[in-house]
Enzyme design. Structure first.
Site, PDB file in Angstrom:
ATOM      1  CG  ASP A   4      21.936  -4.164   0.769  1.00 30.41           C
ATOM      2  OD1 ASP A   4      21.437  -5.235   0.423  1.00 30.41           O
ATOM      3  OD2 ASP A   4      22.535  -3.406  -0.022  1.00 30.41           O
TER       4      ASP A   4
ATOM      5  CB  THR B  86      25.429   1.467   6.906  1.00 36.00           C
ATOM      6  OG1 THR B  86      25.509   1.649   5.503  1.00 36.00           O
ATOM      7  CG2 THR B  86      25.085   2.788   7.573  1.00 36.00           C
TER       8      THR B  86
HETATM    9  P1  5GP Z   1      24.341  -1.418   3.868  1.00 38.54           P
HETATM   10  O1  5GP Z   1      25.437  -0.542   4.395  1.00 38.54           O
HETATM   11  O2  5GP Z   1      23.862  -2.469   4.840  1.00 38.54           O
HETATM   12  O3  5GP Z   1      24.718  -2.032   2.538  1.00 38.54           O
HETATM   13  O4  5GP Z   1      23.122  -0.515   3.489  1.00 38.54           O
HETATM   14  C1  5GP Z   1      22.517   0.330   4.342  1.00 38.54           C
HETATM   15  C2  5GP Z   1      21.845   1.465   3.624  1.00 38.54           C
HETATM   16  O5  5GP Z   1      21.694   1.247   2.207  1.00 38.54           O
HETATM   17  C3  5GP Z   1      20.453   1.574   4.135  1.00 38.54           C
HETATM   18  O6  5GP Z   1      20.414   2.395   5.281  1.00 38.54           O
HETATM   19  C4  5GP Z   1      19.716   2.190   2.969  1.00 38.54           C
HETATM   20  O7  5GP Z   1      19.876   3.584   2.978  1.00 38.54           O
HETATM   21  C5  5GP Z   1      20.427   1.640   1.749  1.00 38.54           C
HETATM   22  N1  5GP Z   1      19.709   0.468   1.197  1.00 38.54           N
HETATM   23  C6  5GP Z   1      20.091  -0.831   1.259  1.00 38.54           C
HETATM   24  N2  5GP Z   1      19.194  -1.637   0.664  1.00 38.54           N
HETATM   25  C7  5GP Z   1      18.201  -0.819   0.215  1.00 38.54           C
HETATM   26  C8  5GP Z   1      16.956  -1.064  -0.456  1.00 38.54           C
HETATM   27  O8  5GP Z   1      16.543  -2.195  -0.774  1.00 38.54           O
HETATM   28  N3  5GP Z   1      16.178   0.031  -0.719  1.00 38.54           N
HETATM   29  C9  5GP Z   1      16.576   1.301  -0.391  1.00 38.54           C
HETATM   30  N4  5GP Z   1      15.740   2.295  -0.712  1.00 38.54           N
HETATM   31  N5  5GP Z   1      17.735   1.566   0.256  1.00 38.54           N
HETATM   32  C10 5GP Z   1      18.529   0.512   0.556  1.00 38.54           C
END
Ligand code: 5GP
Length: 180
Positions: A108, A112
């Protein structure tokens, strides 16, 4: 038939069906097989969201000489990111000289992914690749691009096939998107 799923008062509609998921998971698996055959890869599955994707993907990859390990990070509350990424369970395996493939549910903001890669890159793997079920490039805050992605999607909130809303809905076999 109404296939809408309602959780915590939010409505989710079918977005990707299991047939499409199977097809794209098989494609990613063949890309990984092409790159990792004969390299005794270490697959690092990011809990909890990637458990279903990883189980399907690894059955398709078809490399028997491999290891599978698990890590856990958390950043989300409800349907939005908190912006800070916490490691909850780290990787105990020795990765120096190993070919490591991280298996994640969704990229996203990319925060992470960047945190994980920074943690692992310092431990001198021979190579470090990143596979994700879903990739939302428009939500990126980092410019991070995964090496393998089953689907590139717009910035919708996704549920099912391992992905949750406050711990619920991970069991769904299809992928759902939150009503806008
Ligand atoms: P990032 O660090 O890239 O923003 O997000 C990673 C984590 O956020 C993912 O492993 C997941 O747990 C959560 N996440 C991000 N987008 C979504 C989404 O659309 N749905 C859900 N259920 N979790 C998300």
């Amino acid at each position: 038939m109404d296939n809408t799923v309602v959780l915590n008062g939010l409505r989710f509609h079918p977005y990707l069906r299991r047939e499409q998921i199977d097809e794209q998971v098989a494609r990613v698996a063949s890309e990984i097989r092409r790159d990792m055959e004969g390299k005794n890869p270490l697959f690092v599955v990011v809990l909890t969201g990637a458990f279903m994707f990883a189980a399907d993907l690894l059955r398709h990859v078809g490399i028997n000489e491999n290891q599978i390990a698990f890590v856990r990070y958390a950043s989300y509350e409800g349907t939005s990111t908190t912006g800070s990424v916490k490691q909850i369970m780290g990787l105990r395996e020795e990765i120096e000289g190993r070919h490591v493939v991280i298996i994640e549910d969704i990229v996203d903001t990319g925060l992470t992914a960047e945190k994980m890669l920074a943690d692992l890159a310092g431990r001198k793997p021979a190579s470090l690749k990143f596979a994700t079920l879903l990739y939302k490039p428009e939500s990126s805050r980092t410019g991070f691009k995964p090496d393998y992605a089953a689907f590139t999607i717009p910035p919708k909130f996704i549920l099912g096939y391992g992905l949750d809303l406050d711990g619920k809905g991970r069991n769904l076999a299809d992928i759902y998107a939150c009503e806008e």
